[in-house]
Design a protein around this motif. Structure first.
Motif, PDB file in Angstrom:
ATOM      1  N   HIS A  94       0.713  -1.129   0.040  1.00  0.00           N
ATOM      2  CA  HIS A  94       0.154  -0.004   0.016  1.00  0.00           C
ATOM      3  C   HIS A  94       0.797   1.176  -0.032  1.00  0.00           C
ATOM      4  CE1 HIS A  94      -3.316  -2.773   0.510  1.00  0.00           C
ATOM      5  NE2 HIS A  94      -2.920  -2.997   1.711  1.00  0.00           N
ATOM      6  N   TYR A  95       2.009   1.078  -0.418  1.00  0.00           N
ATOM      7  CA  TYR A  95       2.948   2.263  -0.512  1.00  0.00           C
ATOM      8  C   TYR A  95       3.801   1.899  -1.794  1.00  0.00           C
ATOM      9  CZ  TYR A  95       6.311  -1.213   1.255  1.00  0.00           C
ATOM     10  OH  TYR A  95       6.737  -2.457   1.610  1.00  0.00           O
ATOM     11  N   VAL A  96       4.472   2.853  -2.313  1.00  0.00           N
ATOM     12  CA  VAL A  96       5.405   2.775  -3.575  1.00  0.00           C
ATOM     13  C   VAL A  96       6.742   3.254  -3.204  1.00  0.00           C
ATOM     14  CG1 VAL A  96       5.720   3.264  -5.714  1.00  0.00           C
ATOM     15  CG2 VAL A  96       3.573   2.872  -5.031  1.00  0.00           C
ATOM     16  N   ASN A  97       7.834   2.443  -2.978  1.00  0.00           N
ATOM     17  CA  ASN A  97       9.257   3.093  -2.976  1.00  0.00           C
ATOM     18  C   ASN A  97       9.662   2.827  -4.220  1.00  0.00           C
ATOM     19  OD1 ASN A  97       8.935   3.180  -0.061  1.00  0.00           O
ATOM     20  ND2 ASN A  97       9.932   1.321   0.358  1.00  0.00           N
ATOM     21  N   LEU A  98       9.772   3.675  -5.021  1.00  0.00           N
ATOM     22  CA  LEU A  98       9.881   3.834  -6.546  1.00  0.00           C
ATOM     23  C   LEU A  98      11.492   3.683  -6.751  1.00  0.00           C
ATOM     24  CD1 LEU A  98       9.207   4.180  -9.322  1.00  0.00           C
ATOM     25  CD2 LEU A  98       9.245   6.635  -9.042  1.00  0.00           C
ATOM     26  N   GLY A  99      11.924   2.609  -7.440  1.00  0.00           N
ATOM     27  CA  GLY A  99      13.490   2.508  -7.645  1.00  0.00           C
ATOM     28  C   GLY A  99      14.023   3.071  -9.139  1.00  0.00           C
ATOM     29  N   ILE A 100      14.956   3.722  -8.991  1.00  0.00           N
ATOM     30  CA  ILE A 100      15.683   4.396 -10.252  1.00  0.00           C
ATOM     31  C   ILE A 100      17.035   3.447 -10.253  1.00  0.00           C
ATOM     32  CG2 ILE A 100      16.609   6.344 -11.369  1.00  0.00           C
ATOM     33  CD1 ILE A 100      13.300   6.332 -10.759  1.00  0.00           C
ATOM     34  N   ALA A 101      17.116   2.922 -11.619  1.00  0.00           N
ATOM     35  CA  ALA A 101      18.178   2.218 -11.813  1.00  0.00           C
ATOM     36  C   ALA A 101      19.279   3.090 -11.893  1.00  0.00           C
ATOM     37  CB  ALA A 101      18.147   1.254 -13.012  1.00  0.00           C
ATOM     38  N   ALA A 102      20.555   3.080 -11.538  1.00  0.00           N
ATOM     39  CA  ALA A 102      21.576   3.940 -11.625  1.00  0.00           C
ATOM     40  C   ALA A 102      23.001   3.476 -11.712  1.00  0.00           C
ATOM     41  CB  ALA A 102      21.539   4.954 -10.584  1.00  0.00           C
ATOM     42  N   ALA A 103      23.762   3.814 -12.863  1.00  0.00           N
ATOM     43  CA  ALA A 103      24.986   3.254 -12.924  1.00  0.00           C
ATOM     44  C   ALA A 103      26.181   3.799 -12.089  1.00  0.00           C
ATOM     45  CB  ALA A 103      25.200   3.283 -14.459  1.00  0.00           C
ATOM     46  N   THR A 104      26.981   3.102 -11.500  1.00  0.00           N
ATOM     47  CA  THR A 104      28.212   3.695 -10.964  1.00  0.00           C
ATOM     48  C   THR A 104      29.375   3.000 -11.433  1.00  0.00           C
ATOM     49  OG1 THR A 104      28.292   2.175  -8.888  1.00  0.00           O
ATOM     50  CG2 THR A 104      26.755   4.051  -8.843  1.00  0.00           C
ATOM     51  N   PRO A 105      30.625   3.429 -11.283  1.00  0.00           N
ATOM     52  CA  PRO A 105      31.821   2.681 -11.639  1.00  0.00           C
ATOM     53  C   PRO A 105      31.900   1.261 -10.914  1.00  0.00           C
ATOM     54  CG  PRO A 105      32.381   5.011 -11.403  1.00  0.00           C
ATOM     55  CD  PRO A 105      30.875   4.807 -10.825  1.00  0.00           C
ATOM     56  N   ARG A 106      31.185   1.020 -10.013  1.00  0.00           N
ATOM     57  CA  ARG A 106      31.431  -0.156  -9.170  1.00  0.00           C
ATOM     58  C   ARG A 106      30.132  -0.921  -9.706  1.00  0.00           C
ATOM     59  NH1 ARG A 106      34.606   0.119  -4.878  1.00  0.00           N
ATOM     60  NH2 ARG A 106      35.230   2.117  -3.864  1.00  0.00           N
ATOM     61  N   GLY A 107      29.183  -0.693 -10.568  1.00  0.00           N
ATOM     62  CA  GLY A 107      28.321  -1.546 -10.796  1.00  0.00           C
ATOM     63  C   GLY A 107      26.843  -0.729 -10.766  1.00  0.00           C
ATOM     64  N   LEU A 108      25.860  -1.505 -11.441  1.00  0.00           N
ATOM     65  CA  LEU A 108      24.492  -0.920 -11.073  1.00  0.00           C
ATOM     66  C   LEU A 108      23.963  -1.046  -9.955  1.00  0.00           C
ATOM     67  CD1 LEU A 108      21.900  -0.315 -13.157  1.00  0.00           C
ATOM     68  CD2 LEU A 108      21.415  -2.653 -13.098  1.00  0.00           C
ATOM     69  N   ILE A 109      23.268  -0.134  -9.318  1.00  0.00           N
ATOM     70  CA  ILE A 109      22.632  -0.127  -8.189  1.00  0.00           C
ATOM     71  C   ILE A 109      21.106   0.427  -8.311  1.00  0.00           C
ATOM     72  CG2 ILE A 109      24.785   0.132  -6.991  1.00  0.00           C
ATOM     73  CD1 ILE A 109      23.946   3.116  -6.480  1.00  0.00           C
ATOM     74  N   VAL A 110      20.302   0.028  -7.321  1.00  0.00           N
ATOM     75  CA  VAL A 110      18.945   0.733  -7.623  1.00  0.00           C
ATOM     76  C   VAL A 110      18.407   1.046  -6.475  1.00  0.00           C
ATOM     77  CG1 VAL A 110      16.467  -0.072  -8.510  1.00  0.00           C
ATOM     78  CG2 VAL A 110      18.537  -1.368  -9.309  1.00  0.00           C
ATOM     79  N   PRO A 111      18.805   2.463  -6.109  1.00  0.00           N
ATOM     80  CA  PRO A 111      18.392   3.084  -4.606  1.00  0.00           C
ATOM     81  C   PRO A 111      16.725   3.334  -5.114  1.00  0.00           C
ATOM     82  CG  PRO A 111      19.614   4.546  -6.048  1.00  0.00           C
ATOM     83  CD  PRO A 111      19.829   3.122  -6.798  1.00  0.00           C
ATOM     84  N   ASN A 112      15.932   3.573  -4.132  1.00  0.00           N
ATOM     85  CA  ASN A 112      14.680   3.992  -4.435  1.00  0.00           C
ATOM     86  C   ASN A 112      13.981   5.269  -3.534  1.00  0.00           C
ATOM     87  OD1 ASN A 112      13.353   2.802  -1.454  1.00  0.00           O
ATOM     88  ND2 ASN A 112      14.622   1.007  -2.340  1.00  0.00           N
TER      89      ASN A 112
END
Length: 481
Positions: free
Chosen positions: A341-359
């Motif tokens: 019943h909530y939305v934690n919206l992830g945004i795929a982001a690239a970094t030199p250490r690899g792909l991360i998906v903070p939300n």
């Protein structure tokens, strides 16, 4: 978990702490101190990398470094002693620290590989794998060390080869004070192979800036095949770390560890656990682009970044509100669908250490200016390498923007534990039938991948169609909200 112990009244030990939620190990990237150095409470003594981020560890007491238990490049389990400190310098010589356990070898000897423990991708649980992390040997010769590869893979890329120094003996002469630089600058220097002690600071208070590091670096031409990264927006493909290959080598082997290892395990688990379905739609977003241009001039949006991704994110949130069943997760253990019943919206982001998906936590409750501010902060934090494990935990739905590379669309893999991910393609001027006539219009292709166990074709189609309809007629952000 306690991170320090006392072996006598004179010596105290500092253990590898749990720097993330559920992480079980970390690799020692760099020691900032050596035996014989004086340390103070709160001073950073080393940098470690977990499956999610690079973290600097401060020592919690004053004293003189007596012993470093592990060399750089070694993976250490949480709870193992990594450094011993003499808190009573000049005290009784007989008071020696307790000998380390078999799992904690002396630095002078070849370190045993710690017990294989799988890194936890925060929020996803431990993935089953037989992969073991191999610790570098502290006695590695310079020629072999030069071939060690720094950086993580995401697709095809070459990485920077940097020497991995052996632990210095107690007689090594080291600087009395650590160069002043912020964590992103330290990471940049590490990626470029620059010793901060050799860099002349120009920042206020003697702080080394990014410009100082770049000035000290010897430019390395990028291979022609390396794609150009766009740092202005989060993307789905990791930024490559480029360098000239080792002379004479026909192959380059790059250790898969840290963020890249965790992401690889998570993606394999997701691809072979959740039945993926991907649907596509091509949509005229000319009106959305006009709205973006108008919002950039709006005084209520001053100080925040306004771009098409902002409107796309808001459109997805409205579509989820109209079709809440898509915002769910599959509970395999209990054989239940967990409705969020909530939305934690992830945004795929690239970094030199690899792909991360903070939300963005509770994105569904945010106004457009609040959402814009949250997106800007998320991208900036990820680009600087400061994203915390907590910021990547608990996502429910994700957006990945592959359009920044000119890619039309893709078939994204779900983040484990999520039910849907929206891929956004490049926005291009194309011939389009508008009001009965062929005209040049701004067009893009959207792709929605979803877990077919809990999202059927009808529900997935409704969500994708709603997002497309909003981008075609952005006034629906008001009428449908």
């Amino acid at each position: 978990m306690t991170t320090m112990t006392e072996t006598s009244a004179r010596f105290r030990e500092f253990k590898m702490p749990d720097v993330g939620e559920g992480l079980t190990e970390a690799e020692i990237l760099k020691w900032y101190v050596q035996p014989g150095d004086t340390v103070t409470d709160g001073q950073v003594v080393c940098e470690v990398e977990t499956a999610k981020a690079a973290v600097e560890l401060p020592i919690p007491f004053d004293g003189v470094v007596h012993e470093l238990r592990f060399p750089e490049g070694t993976t250490v389990d949480v709870g193992q002693v990594i450094i011993a400190v003499d808190v009573v310098p000049g005290g009784e010589a007989a008071a020696e620290p307790a000998a380390p356990a078999a799992a904690e070898p002396e630095p002078a000897a070849e370190p045993e590989a710690p017990k294989a423990r799988q890194p936890v991708l925060v929020g996803y649980g431990v993935a089953e794998s037989s992969t073991k992390r191999r610790a570098r040997k502290g006695t590695e010769p310079p020629a072999a060390a030069a071939a060690a590869i720094q950086g993580e893979l995401n697709g095809h890329t070459t990485a920077t080869a940097v020497p991995v120094p052996a632990p210095a003996p107690a007689t090594t002469v080291v600087p009395e004070s650590r160069p002043l630089a912020k964590p992103p600058v330290r990471k940049l220097a590490k990626d470029l192979g620059i010793d901060l002690a050799t860099v002349t600071p120009t920042g206020a208070g003697g702080i080394i800036t990014r410009e100082d590091v770049h000035a000290a670096a010897t430019p390395v031409p990028e291979p022609a095949a390396a794609p150009a990264a766009t740092a202005a927006a989060p993307e789905a493909v990791a930024v490559p770390v480029t360098a000239a290959p080792v002379p004479g080598a026909r192959e380059t082997r790059i250790p898969v560890k840290g963020v890249r290892k965790a992401i690889a395990q998570a993606m394999v688990g997701s691809a072979f656990t959740a039945p993926h379905v991907t649907e596509f739609v091509t949509v005229d977003v000319t009106r959305t682009m006009k709205l973006v241009a108008e919002l950039k001039e709006d005084k209520d949006m001053a100080g925040v970044r306004v771009n098409p991704l902002l409107i796309i994110a808001k459109a997805l949130l409205v579509a989820i509100k109209r079709n809440p069943e898509v915002n769910a997760a599959w509970d395999e253990a209990n054989q239940e669908i967990v409705q969020k019943h909530y939305v934690n919206l992830g945004i795929a982001a690239a970094t030199p250490r690899g792909l991360i998906v903070p939300n963005i936590k509770d994105a569904h409750d945010k106004t457009l200016p609040q959402l814009a501010a949250a997106l800007g902060e998320l991208v900036t934090t990820a680009r600087e390498g400061k994203t915390s494990p907590a910021a990547m935990a608990g996502g429910t739905v994700t957006i990945t923007n592959v359009g920044v590379f000119g890619v039309d669309t893709g078939t994204p893999i779900l983040n484990p534990g999520e039910s849907a991910i929206l891929a956004v393609g490049a926005i291009k001027l194309q011939p389009w039938v508008h009001k009965g006539k062929v005209k040049p219009r701004q067009v893009t292709t959207l792709a929605l991948s979803f877990d077919h166990r809990l999202v059927d074709g009808e529900l997935g189609s409704k969500v994708l169609a709603d997002v497309a309809a909003i981008l075609e007629q952005p006034k629906r952000l008001i009428t449908w909200a």
